[in-house]
Motif scaffolding. Structure first.
Motif, PDB file in Angstrom:
ATOM      1  N   LEU A  19       2.051  -9.785   7.047  1.00 41.87           N
ATOM      2  CA  LEU A  19       0.857 -10.281   6.370  1.00 41.87           C
ATOM      3  C   LEU A  19       0.529  -9.319   5.249  1.00 41.87           C
ATOM      4  CD1 LEU A  19      -2.034 -11.712   6.114  1.00 41.87           C
ATOM      5  CD2 LEU A  19      -2.769 -10.042   7.852  1.00 41.87           C
ATOM      6  N   LEU A  20       0.214  -9.851   4.066  1.00 39.76           N
ATOM      7  CA  LEU A  20      -0.201  -9.027   2.935  1.00 39.76           C
ATOM      8  C   LEU A  20      -1.618  -9.438   2.550  1.00 39.76           C
ATOM      9  CD1 LEU A  20       0.988  -6.807   1.098  1.00 39.76           C
ATOM     10  CD2 LEU A  20       1.587  -8.593  -0.522  1.00 39.76           C
ATOM     11  N   VAL A  21      -2.524  -8.470   2.510  1.00 30.27           N
ATOM     12  CA  VAL A  21      -3.930  -8.751   2.214  1.00 30.27           C
ATOM     13  C   VAL A  21      -4.271  -8.226   0.820  1.00 30.27           C
ATOM     14  CG1 VAL A  21      -6.328  -8.418   2.922  1.00 30.27           C
ATOM     15  CG2 VAL A  21      -4.529  -8.624   4.657  1.00 30.27           C
ATOM     16  N   ASP A  22      -4.841  -9.098   0.003  1.00 33.03           N
ATOM     17  CA  ASP A  22      -5.254  -8.802  -1.370  1.00 33.03           C
ATOM     18  C   ASP A  22      -4.111  -8.253  -2.226  1.00 33.03           C
ATOM     19  OD1 ASP A  22      -7.791  -9.791  -1.089  1.00 33.03           O
ATOM     20  OD2 ASP A  22      -8.691  -7.866  -0.559  1.00 33.03           O
ATOM     21  N   PRO A  23      -3.009  -9.007  -2.318  1.00 38.60           N
ATOM     22  CA  PRO A  23      -1.873  -8.564  -3.131  1.00 38.60           C
ATOM     23  C   PRO A  23      -2.179  -8.680  -4.622  1.00 38.60           C
ATOM     24  CG  PRO A  23      -1.494 -10.799  -2.367  1.00 38.60           C
ATOM     25  CD  PRO A  23      -2.762 -10.329  -1.693  1.00 38.60           C
ATOM     26  N   PRO A  24      -1.729  -7.716  -5.425  1.00 38.83           N
ATOM     27  CA  PRO A  24      -1.890  -7.812  -6.879  1.00 38.83           C
ATOM     28  C   PRO A  24      -0.768  -8.640  -7.488  1.00 38.83           C
ATOM     29  CG  PRO A  24      -0.851  -5.752  -6.344  1.00 38.83           C
ATOM     30  CD  PRO A  24      -1.117  -6.442  -5.024  1.00 38.83           C
ATOM     31  N   ARG A  25      -0.949  -9.037  -8.727  1.00 39.44           N
ATOM     32  CA  ARG A  25       0.103  -9.771  -9.421  1.00 39.44           C
ATOM     33  C   ARG A  25       1.348  -8.905  -9.604  1.00 39.44           C
ATOM     34  NH1 ARG A  25      -0.421 -12.563 -15.420  1.00 39.44           N
ATOM     35  NH2 ARG A  25       0.729 -14.486 -14.936  1.00 39.44           N
ATOM     36  N   ASP A  26       1.147  -7.621  -9.818  1.00 40.52           N
ATOM     37  CA  ASP A  26       2.261  -6.674  -9.919  1.00 40.52           C
ATOM     38  C   ASP A  26       2.702  -6.332  -8.503  1.00 40.52           C
ATOM     39  OD1 ASP A  26       4.048  -4.661 -10.315  1.00 40.52           O
ATOM     40  OD2 ASP A  26       2.651  -3.293 -11.316  1.00 40.52           O
ATOM     41  N   LEU A  27       3.771  -6.941  -8.069  1.00 41.91           N
ATOM     42  CA  LEU A  27       4.230  -6.811  -6.686  1.00 41.91           C
ATOM     43  C   LEU A  27       5.349  -5.789  -6.522  1.00 41.91           C
ATOM     44  CD1 LEU A  27       4.222 -10.615  -5.817  1.00 41.91           C
ATOM     45  CD2 LEU A  27       2.716  -8.888  -4.805  1.00 41.91           C
ATOM     46  N   ARG A  28       5.621  -4.986  -7.526  1.00 42.11           N
ATOM     47  CA  ARG A  28       6.756  -4.068  -7.444  1.00 42.11           C
ATOM     48  C   ARG A  28       6.631  -3.094  -6.279  1.00 42.11           C
ATOM     49  NH1 ARG A  28       6.753  -1.237 -12.966  1.00 42.11           N
ATOM     50  NH2 ARG A  28       4.510  -1.437 -12.562  1.00 42.11           N
ATOM     51  N   ALA A  29       5.475  -2.465  -6.112  1.00 44.23           N
ATOM     52  CA  ALA A  29       5.294  -1.508  -5.020  1.00 44.23           C
ATOM     53  C   ALA A  29       5.314  -2.216  -3.676  1.00 44.23           C
ATOM     54  CB  ALA A  29       3.984  -0.736  -5.207  1.00 44.23           C
ATOM     55  N   VAL A  30       4.761  -3.421  -3.636  1.00 43.38           N
ATOM     56  CA  VAL A  30       4.775  -4.201  -2.403  1.00 43.38           C
ATOM     57  C   VAL A  30       6.212  -4.539  -2.010  1.00 43.38           C
ATOM     58  CG1 VAL A  30       4.188  -6.446  -1.402  1.00 43.38           C
ATOM     59  CG2 VAL A  30       2.467  -5.152  -2.684  1.00 43.38           C
ATOM     60  N   ARG A  31       7.002  -4.958  -2.983  1.00 39.45           N
ATOM     61  CA  ARG A  31       8.403  -5.285  -2.706  1.00 39.45           C
ATOM     62  C   ARG A  31       9.146  -4.056  -2.175  1.00 39.45           C
ATOM     63  NH1 ARG A  31       8.373 -10.588  -2.140  1.00 39.45           N
ATOM     64  NH2 ARG A  31       7.955 -11.764  -4.063  1.00 39.45           N
ATOM     65  N   ALA A  32       8.879  -2.911  -2.755  1.00 39.25           N
ATOM     66  CA  ALA A  32       9.544  -1.697  -2.296  1.00 39.25           C
ATOM     67  C   ALA A  32       9.169  -1.387  -0.848  1.00 39.25           C
ATOM     68  CB  ALA A  32       9.172  -0.520  -3.203  1.00 39.25           C
ATOM     69  N   ALA A  33       7.889  -1.585  -0.520  1.00 33.66           N
ATOM     70  CA  ALA A  33       7.430  -1.301   0.845  1.00 33.66           C
ATOM     71  C   ALA A  33       8.023  -2.281   1.851  1.00 33.66           C
ATOM     72  CB  ALA A  33       5.911  -1.345   0.902  1.00 33.66           C
ATOM     73  N   THR A  34       8.080  -3.564   1.497  1.00 36.77           N
ATOM     74  CA  THR A  34       8.640  -4.549   2.430  1.00 36.77           C
ATOM     75  C   THR A  34      10.137  -4.350   2.610  1.00 36.77           C
ATOM     76  OG1 THR A  34       8.855  -6.149   0.610  1.00 36.77           O
ATOM     77  CG2 THR A  34       6.876  -6.291   1.977  1.00 36.77           C
ATOM     78  N   GLU A  35      10.824  -4.007   1.542  1.00 36.78           N
ATOM     79  CA  GLU A  35      12.264  -3.770   1.654  1.00 36.78           C
ATOM     80  C   GLU A  35      12.553  -2.549   2.524  1.00 36.78           C
ATOM     81  OE1 GLU A  35      13.888  -3.536  -2.242  1.00 36.78           O
ATOM     82  OE2 GLU A  35      13.310  -5.588  -2.795  1.00 36.78           O
TER      83      GLU A  35
ATOM     84  N   ASN B 113      -7.606   0.157  -6.380  1.00 41.45           N
ATOM     85  CA  ASN B 113      -7.565  -0.856  -5.327  1.00 41.45           C
ATOM     86  C   ASN B 113      -6.434  -0.608  -4.340  1.00 41.45           C
ATOM     87  OD1 ASN B 113      -9.744  -2.417  -6.333  1.00 41.45           O
ATOM     88  ND2 ASN B 113      -8.382  -3.335  -7.843  1.00 41.45           N
ATOM     89  N   SER B 114      -6.586  -1.186  -3.150  1.00 43.51           N
ATOM     90  CA  SER B 114      -5.542  -1.130  -2.131  1.00 43.51           C
ATOM     91  C   SER B 114      -5.242  -2.542  -1.646  1.00 43.51           C
ATOM     92  CB  SER B 114      -6.001  -0.299  -0.922  1.00 43.51           C
ATOM     93  OG  SER B 114      -6.346   1.019  -1.289  1.00 43.51           O
ATOM     94  N   CYS B 115      -3.964  -2.828  -1.435  1.00 45.94           N
ATOM     95  CA  CYS B 115      -3.601  -4.010  -0.668  1.00 45.94           C
ATOM     96  C   CYS B 115      -2.919  -3.512   0.600  1.00 45.94           C
ATOM     97  CB  CYS B 115      -2.725  -4.973  -1.458  1.00 45.94           C
ATOM     98  SG  CYS B 115      -1.043  -4.410  -1.777  1.00 45.94           S
ATOM     99  N   TYR B 116      -2.830  -4.372   1.600  1.00 49.05           N
ATOM    100  CA  TYR B 116      -2.391  -3.926   2.912  1.00 49.05           C
ATOM    101  C   TYR B 116      -1.264  -4.803   3.436  1.00 49.05           C
ATOM    102  CZ  TYR B 116      -6.687  -1.246   2.683  1.00 49.05           C
ATOM    103  OH  TYR B 116      -7.673  -0.384   2.283  1.00 49.05           O
ATOM    104  N   LEU B 117      -0.209  -4.136   3.900  1.00 48.78           N
ATOM    105  CA  LEU B 117       0.952  -4.789   4.470  1.00 48.78           C
ATOM    106  C   LEU B 117       0.906  -4.581   5.978  1.00 48.78           C
ATOM    107  CD1 LEU B 117       3.756  -6.162   3.821  1.00 48.78           C
ATOM    108  CD2 LEU B 117       4.697  -3.836   3.860  1.00 48.78           C
ATOM    109  N   VAL B 118       0.832  -5.680   6.734  1.00 48.96           N
ATOM    110  CA  VAL B 118       0.722  -5.620   8.188  1.00 48.96           C
ATOM    111  C   VAL B 118       2.034  -6.101   8.801  1.00 48.96           C
ATOM    112  CG1 VAL B 118      -0.589  -6.336  10.219  1.00 48.96           C
ATOM    113  CG2 VAL B 118      -1.744  -6.120   8.003  1.00 48.96           C
ATOM    114  N   ASP B 119       2.669  -5.243   9.561  1.00 46.11           N
ATOM    115  CA  ASP B 119       3.898  -5.591  10.276  1.00 46.11           C
ATOM    116  C   ASP B 119       3.520  -6.439  11.485  1.00 46.11           C
ATOM    117  OD1 ASP B 119       6.243  -5.674  11.770  1.00 46.11           O
ATOM    118  OD2 ASP B 119       6.790  -3.606  11.342  1.00 46.11           O
ATOM    119  N   LEU B 120       3.967  -7.689  11.496  1.00 44.01           N
ATOM    120  CA  LEU B 120       3.598  -8.616  12.573  1.00 44.01           C
ATOM    121  C   LEU B 120       4.525  -8.510  13.780  1.00 44.01           C
ATOM    122  CD1 LEU B 120       2.630 -11.741  10.427  1.00 44.01           C
ATOM    123  CD2 LEU B 120       1.169  -9.892  11.285  1.00 44.01           C
TER     124      LEU B 120
END
Length: 465
Positions: free
Chosen positions: A38-54, A25-32
């Motif tokens: 905006l984060l689309v279809d985020p998983p419960r495991d947010l570790r990679a998402v947190r790394a990308a936003t940071e 699966n893929s979730c998508y981080l959109v720089d506004l």
């Protein structure tokens, strides 16, 4: 387990795909553009998402779910709790936590960019796609489990009795999406490796124009033929798919990231008592380690990207789990993968691992591991890969039972000398451990797959069922 890939979708809009290779699966981080995202279809495991936003210096302001996911738990409720994110989701999904319910045509002002909800039922009843616009220009569309690269997501997750009805809805949804401007980017959630989608392949994103050219389903104008083609491509899926959508409707429990990856250290005596009381010992060590020595009755599921899928497929949802691993393995990764699919009964891990077990005088077992050229022709060959893998090419005379069906089939399978095989060896060792748990003996696992066997022996694989 996850990787990120950034791409500019024209006009300077930056969208970063965070890919879970294990679940496909893929979730998508959109720089506004204002420091928020905006984060689309985020998983419960947010570790990679947190790394990308940071890394991007962003804060998450919106979290959107295209549908009630069946293959993973959503991180939207967690983001609302931790970040104050506004959750965007279908109003007809009747989620039981705070969110902004959207219907067909509803728009959300993202601060320059706009998000428009498009009703695209098929994969689920309440499925929405989200069209991202910059002014009057369609930048891209988050298609979730509707239009995916090269196909469309499955329509049988609400029951076989509704699969055809939802496939007809999927037909209409795909035709609607295909009418968008050809340059519109297509950002699906499900991709290769997901049991929600059918085709293999490396590409995870596309454009409407590319899909019109290459997606065989978009070339079918007759609805009945489309339904037959889509339904005919569907294979089996893990049983946990049947319960996660309702968990997502209620909203998964909020986790404490500081403690989620920690497993209690259990002494040998405690592990023995738990096992005798019905706990499942899940051995996550690599195949050669398990083959050399393991606890009788333990279940081999090597820790890798696909660990969560097979954990959820092979272990009953109400069973307590004790982990057996090596000291150098990242068991926090294991815990997060488990939480991502709602497996939360991780009692702890065997302190000291298999060495402590053996040192305490407890019984051990081993499983023979052989190379592609060492298969004894007098043994039954049991291929436990998925149906499409098997029909692509298998050893002549091989018996085929999918791994997910093996535990139930084991009781009727004659106990005779058997070679277990898959594509590389990990699933085959899981199969051997299931058969051992069912009382089978004289089991051998092939280190490798059918292509390795063909190369080693010079023999041809058999194609078809």
């Amino acid at each position: 387990m996850s990787e990120t890939a950034a791409a500019r979708a024209g006009g300077g809009v930056e969208v970063t795909a965070v890919v879970d290779e294990g679940l496909g699966n893929s979730c998508y981080l959109v720089d506004l553009g204002d420091g928020s995202a905006l984060l689309v279809d985020p998983p419960r495991d947010l570790r990679a998402v947190r790394a990308a936003t940071e890394e991007a210096g962003l804060r998450i302001r919106f979290a959107a779910d295209t549908h009630l996911h069946a293959d993973f738990l959503s991180g939207a409720a967690q983001l609302a709790h931790d970040d104050g994110a506004v959750v965007l989701a279908s109003a007809t999904g009747r989620r039981r936590f705070e969110h902004r319910g959207l219907a067909e045509g509803d728009e959300v002002d993202l601060g320059g960019l706009r998000l428009t909800a498009l009703a695209t039922p098929g994969h689920t009843d309440e499925h929405l796609s989200f069209l991202l616009r910059d002014g009057d220009r369609s930048v891209g569309v988050f298609t979730g489990g509707s239009l995916i690269v090269g196909s469309a997501a499955r329509t049988d997750l609400l029951g076989a009795d509704r699969a055809e009805e939802l496939a007809r809805a999927q037909f209409a949804s795909l035709r609607r999406l295909s009418a968008l401007p050809t340059e519109t980017a297509v950002w699906p959630t499900h991709g290769a490796g997901s049991f929600c989608s059918a085709p293999p392949g490396a590409a995870r994103t596309s454009t409407i124009g590319q899909e019109l050219t290459t997606n065989p389903l978009l070339g079918i104008e007759d609805e009945t033929r489309f339904v037959e083609r889509l339904l005919g491509s569907l294979g089996s899926y893990p049983p946990y798919f049947l319960r996660l959508a309702e968990v997502n409707r209620r909203g998964p429990a909020v986790l404490d990231p500081a403690t989620t990856g920690l497993l209690a250290q259990l002494r040998v005596s405690a592990v023995r008592e738990l096992h005798e009381a019905g706990a499942v010992l899940v051995d996550v060590r690599p195949v050669p380690d398990y083959a050399r020595t393991h606890i009788p009755g333990s279940l081999s599921i090597p820790l890798r990207a696909q660990f969560a899928t097979w954990l959820g497929w092979l272990v009953p949802p109400d069973a307590p789990i004790v982990v057996v691993g090596n000291p150098d393995q990242d068991l926090a990764e294991l815990a997060w993968q488990a939480m991502n699919i709602g497996v939360e009964r991780l009692v702890g891990e065997l302190a000291g691992g298999i060495d402590a077990w053996a040192a305490a005088g407890q019984p051990t077992a081993s499983t023979r591991l052989v190379g592609p050229g060492e298969i004894d022709e007098r043994r039954r060959v049991l291929d436990i890969r998925q149906d499409p893998e098997f029909t692509t090419g298998h050893l002549p005379g091989a018996v085929h039972i999918e791994l997910g069906a093996l535990a139930q089939a084991a009781r009727d399978l004659p106990d005779e000398p058997t070679v277990l095989m898959c594509g590389h060896g990990e699933r085959a060792m899981s199969a051997a451990s299931l058969l051992e748990r069912a009382g089978h003996r004289d089991l051998t696992v092939l280190a490798g797959g059918p292509d390795d066997w063909a190369q080693a022996t010079g023999e041809k694989l058999q194609v078809g069922s």
